[in-house]
Design an enzyme around this catalytic site. Structure first.
Site, PDB file in Angstrom:
ATOM      1  N   ASN A  88       0.842  -1.200   0.000  1.00 14.26           N
ATOM      2  CA  ASN A  88       0.000   0.000   0.000  1.00 14.26           C
ATOM      3  C   ASN A  88       0.875   1.247   0.000  1.00 14.26           C
ATOM      4  O   ASN A  88       1.864   1.338   0.709  1.00 14.26           O
ATOM      5  CB  ASN A  88      -1.007   0.004   1.161  1.00 14.26           C
ATOM      6  CG  ASN A  88      -0.379  -0.155   2.524  1.00 14.26           C
ATOM      7  OD1 ASN A  88       0.618  -0.858   2.664  1.00 14.26           O
ATOM      8  ND2 ASN A  88      -0.955   0.473   3.538  1.00 14.26           N
ATOM      9  N   GLU A 129       0.518   5.251   0.377  1.00 12.63           N
ATOM     10  CA  GLU A 129      -0.431   6.273   0.818  1.00 12.63           C
ATOM     11  C   GLU A 129      -0.044   7.654   0.317  1.00 12.63           C
ATOM     12  O   GLU A 129       1.031   7.836  -0.268  1.00 12.63           O
ATOM     13  CB  GLU A 129      -0.511   6.252   2.353  1.00 12.63           C
ATOM     14  CG  GLU A 129      -1.035   4.922   2.848  1.00 12.63           C
ATOM     15  CD  GLU A 129      -1.265   4.884   4.354  1.00 12.63           C
ATOM     16  OE1 GLU A 129      -0.720   5.747   5.068  1.00 12.63           O
ATOM     17  OE2 GLU A 129      -1.990   3.966   4.787  1.00 12.63           O
ATOM     18  N   CYS A 166      -4.120   0.518  -2.510  1.00  9.14           N
ATOM     19  CA  CYS A 166      -3.914  -0.667  -1.680  1.00  9.14           C
ATOM     20  C   CYS A 166      -2.874  -1.598  -2.300  1.00  9.14           C
ATOM     21  O   CYS A 166      -2.629  -1.577  -3.512  1.00  9.14           O
ATOM     22  CB  CYS A 166      -5.214  -1.451  -1.534  1.00  9.14           C
ATOM     23  SG  CYS A 166      -6.513  -0.561  -0.695  1.00  9.14           S
ATOM     24  N   GLU A 218      -3.117  -4.815  -2.821  1.00  9.67           N
ATOM     25  CA  GLU A 218      -3.672  -5.782  -3.776  1.00  9.67           C
ATOM     26  C   GLU A 218      -3.761  -5.198  -5.175  1.00  9.67           C
ATOM     27  O   GLU A 218      -3.445  -5.845  -6.161  1.00  9.67           O
ATOM     28  CB  GLU A 218      -5.084  -6.225  -3.347  1.00  9.67           C
ATOM     29  CG  GLU A 218      -5.155  -6.896  -1.998  1.00  9.67           C
ATOM     30  CD  GLU A 218      -5.427  -5.903  -0.871  1.00  9.67           C
ATOM     31  OE1 GLU A 218      -4.782  -4.831  -0.833  1.00  9.67           O
ATOM     32  OE2 GLU A 218      -6.290  -6.191  -0.036  1.00  9.67           O
ATOM     33  N   CYS A 248     -10.245  -4.629   0.544  1.00 17.61           N
ATOM     34  CA  CYS A 248     -11.306  -3.621   0.610  1.00 17.61           C
ATOM     35  C   CYS A 248     -12.234  -3.770  -0.593  1.00 17.61           C
ATOM     36  O   CYS A 248     -11.934  -4.495  -1.557  1.00 17.61           O
ATOM     37  CB  CYS A 248     -10.694  -2.220   0.652  1.00 17.61           C
ATOM     38  SG  CYS A 248     -10.145  -1.641  -0.960  1.00 17.61           S
ATOM     39  N   CYS A 297     -10.726  -3.004  -4.065  1.00 21.08           N
ATOM     40  CA  CYS A 297      -9.837  -4.063  -4.572  1.00 21.08           C
ATOM     41  C   CYS A 297     -10.646  -5.276  -5.034  1.00 21.08           C
ATOM     42  O   CYS A 297     -10.313  -5.898  -6.044  1.00 21.08           O
ATOM     43  CB  CYS A 297      -8.829  -4.477  -3.510  1.00 21.08           C
ATOM     44  SG  CYS A 297      -7.555  -3.229  -3.264  1.00 21.08           S
TER      45      CYS A 297
END
Ligand code: THU
Length: 277
Positions: A42, A44, A53, A55, A86, A89
């Site tokens: 991830n 940010e 993210c 994934e 999430c 994703c």
């Protein structure tokens, strides 16, 4: 490849996370059906919606590398219960990876396994959208994967070979002129030291091609397009080795050119020097 191996890759990828805002690092690894492994973490951003993210990073790397068939994805985070992807994703995975296996683990070694279909019941996808152009062909075609290349001619061929006909049989004895764009004339500096040069051109009259066909220059036997010199090819480029007779400002006089009047010239190069000794 075993799930443990994919999880181990996700665990390592977690150390590449950039998560200064949440302090919650996630690593992911996605395995293609032919055994290629792509990782992500991830990343940010101070503008929080820009965050991506782990994934999706792994998924997008794999898709960008040309993979569209996936076996499993693993993710690892430091959480008492292994975290599941999430919603965004799950949606991205559904479209690009389909109903793959999702394995999630934590640093204590707890593992849970799901299918993406379990995590995203009643998904919204291309089949939910009537006019979606992807519906006919769920994956990008080979054509879409090809990157267009734009080249500008450096000059044009001038001769009196009959246009739109094949070149005369005795072309090896005939002369042609290569008129180079005057802005590029400095690029011809010391070309007159060469006896032979290579001319790369675009066969602007050539249309269509067969990947396998009978080849006239090869006893009418069948050869692939890349195993012959046929003008009809996916990119109608030609390489002509000619005698250089004269360089006069931006005009070259050459002998033995096998190109018709008006052919755009893409490049001019010297021929490979002969090996010494
Ligand atoms: N995150 C992931 O990378 N994967 C998930 O499945 C859940 C959330 C990241 C996004 C964000 O950087 C941080 O975890 C906190 O939401």
């Amino acid at each position: 490849m075993k799930a443990e191996t994919v999880l181990a890759a996700a665990r390592s990828a977690r150390y590449r996370a950039y998560a200064p805002y949440s302090g919650f690092s996630v690593g992911a690894a996605i395995l293609t059906t032919d055994g290629a492994l792509f990782t992500g973490s991830n990343l940010e951003n101070a503008s929080s919606s820009v965050t991506i993210c782990a994934e999706r990073n792994a998924l997008y790397s794999a898709v960008h590398a040309g993979y569209r068939n996936f076996d499993k994805i693993a993710l690892v985070a430091d959480n008492p219960a292994p975290v599941t992807p999430c919603g965004s994703c799950r949606q991205a995975l559904w479209e690009l990876a389909g109903n793959l296996e999702v394995i999630t683990g934590n640093l204590q070694g707890d593992i849970s396994t799901f299918s993406l279909g379990d995590l995203l019941p009643q998904p919204f996808g291309v089949s939910s959208w009537d006019n979606n152009p992807l519906k006919k062909d769920m994956v990008a075609s080979d054509e879409e994967w090809r990157i267009a290349v734009t080249v500008y001619p450096v000059g044009y061929i001038f001769n009196d070979f009959p246009p739109s006909r094949s070149i005369p049989d005795n072309y090896k004895e005939l002369t042609s002129q290569v008129v180079v764009n005057p802005d590029l004339q400095d690029g011809l500096y010391r070309l007159d030291e060469e006896d032979k040069i290579n001319i790369i051109s675009y066969l602007h009259n050539a249309r269509g091609y067969n990947l396998k066909d009978k080849r006239s220059g090869r006893n009418d036997e069948v050869y692939g397009v890349f195993a012959c010199r046929a003008p009809f090819r996916p990119n109608a480029l030609a390489l002509s080795r000619v005698d250089l007779l004269e360089v006069n400002k931006n005009v070259l006089t050459v002998r033995g050119l096998d190109l018709v009047n008006g052919t755009p010239v893409i490049d001019i190069k010297t021929v490979m020097p002969k090996k010494e000794g």
